[in-house]
Design an enzyme around this catalytic site. Structure first.
Site, PDB file in Angstrom:
ATOM      1  N   ASP A 105      -2.706  -8.066   1.721  1.00  0.00           N
ATOM      2  CA  ASP A 105      -2.458  -9.098   2.810  1.00  0.00           C
ATOM      3  C   ASP A 105      -2.927  -8.328   4.098  1.00  0.00           C
ATOM      4  O   ASP A 105      -2.594  -7.210   4.190  1.00  0.00           O
ATOM      5  CB  ASP A 105      -1.154  -9.686   2.824  1.00  0.00           C
ATOM      6  CG  ASP A 105      -0.977 -10.636   1.338  1.00  0.00           C
ATOM      7  OD1 ASP A 105      -1.950 -11.069   0.891  1.00  0.00           O
ATOM      8  OD2 ASP A 105       0.206 -10.747   1.123  1.00  0.00           O
TER       9      ASP A 105
HETATM   10  N1  URA Z   1       1.600  -8.939  -3.015  1.00  0.00           N
HETATM   11  C1  URA Z   1       1.488  -9.449  -1.870  1.00  0.00           C
HETATM   12  O1  URA Z   1       2.251 -10.667  -1.857  1.00  0.00           O
HETATM   13  N2  URA Z   1       1.069  -9.126  -0.893  1.00  0.00           N
HETATM   14  C2  URA Z   1       0.109  -8.136  -0.982  1.00  0.00           C
HETATM   15  O2  URA Z   1      -0.353  -7.712   0.147  1.00  0.00           O
HETATM   16  C3  URA Z   1      -0.128  -7.440  -2.141  1.00  0.00           C
HETATM   17  C4  URA Z   1       0.838  -7.853  -3.287  1.00  0.00           C
END
Ligand code: URA
Length: 282
Positions: A105
């Site tokens: 993310d």
């Molecule tokens: N899980 C999440 O919620 N975000 C990420 O960036 C990676 C795994």
């Protein structure tokens, strides 16, 4: 310079070293027109003509694998129509076009693998390979043992139950706590949604391990090329899964259980700086 035949074959990205040894032993490799089955055979990649199943290896583009510590607030793609910083902006001096294997993310950080080996990238991303990914997370408040057990067994999300996870306690304070969580799935925002489901929103998320790779002490925004050993371990992982499938054994979706630990443990294999931050939990 002369190198071992299996190392040369693996270096082209065709297979892992272990698989290359199998190919040699099976008589599928020729050096300068002669079948070679001796594993210790040395070759000069500049001079010798090596063929596997009749296909020439010289001229094959070597694959490139690198690991980046993606900082927070950076897109994990190569371009962003919105003009935000992307992982590409950190790959100074990398002339080969490499692609991110999976995503993090925008506000997550940590280990990202990038490669020009499309086949390996696709295999690693495929849900059937169940590559374990470990995240160091800071969450609101302190989880109870029951909540941790729920995460380990699987929680109900809107797109279905999650597979078993491994959860290790790292550090706790009054207002929040740090955990390490290992999952083998790759659903969108999965870790954040899992923690929301047990009532503990994620404040910070850092990927610290992916299959055989560890972030180690790579700083935010830094990258390094994988060692031969690491690239080989990735290829082996994919080959092992393929072999299991071909022999009809499904790779287990269940992560291996850690030794049982009581209380809040120290994380292993994470950057010292992150450890310091984890210790400084407010
Ligand atoms: N899980 C999440 O919620 N975000 C990420 O960036 C990676 C795994």
């Amino acid at each position: 310079m002369e190198i071992r035949l299996q190392k040369m074959i693996a270096g082209t990205g065709l297979s892992s070293r272990r698989k290359a040894e199998t190919l040699i032993a099976a008589g599928r490799v020729t050096v300068n027109g002669k079948v070679v089955t001796e594993l210790g055979t040395k070759v000069d990649p500049e001079r010798d003509h090596v063929k596997v199943d009749g296909r020439h290896l010289t001229g094959a583009q070597p694959f490139v694998y690198l690991m980046l510590n993606k900082p927070k607030n950076v897109m994990s793609t190569l371009d962003d129509p919105g003009g935000r910083t992307t992982v590409k902006d950190f790959l100074h001096g990398v002339s080969v076009r490499v692609f991110p294997v999976g995503r993090l993310d925008f506000d997550s950080e940590g280990l990202m693998l990038l490669t020009n080996n499309g086949e390996l990238a696709q295999a690693l991303l495929h849900p059937r390979y169940h590559v374990p990914k470990t995240y160091l997370i800071k969450v609101k408040r302190v989880l109870t043992d029951d909540e941790i057990a729920q995460l380990q067994q699987g929680v109900h999300l809107e797109d279905g139950m999650t597979s078993p996870a491994i959860v290790k306690k790292v550090k706790k304070a009054e207002q929040n706590s740090w955990l390490e969580i290992t999952i083998r799935e790759g659903r969108k925002h999965q870790v954040k949604r899992m923690l929301e489901a047990v009532g503990h929103p994620v404040i910070k998320l850092m990927r610290i391990r992916m299959g055989p790779l560890s972030l180690g002490d790579l700083g935010p925004g830094e990258f390094r090329f994988l060692t031969d050993r690491e690239a080989n371990a990735l290829r082996e992982l994919v080959e092992q899964r393929l072999e299991l499938e071909q022999t009809g054994q499904s790779p287990s979706a269940r992560p291996q259980r850690p030794k049982r630990r009581e209380g809040w443990a120290k994380p292993d294999g994470i950057r010292k700086q992150s450890m310091k931050k984890a210790r400084r939990v407010a």
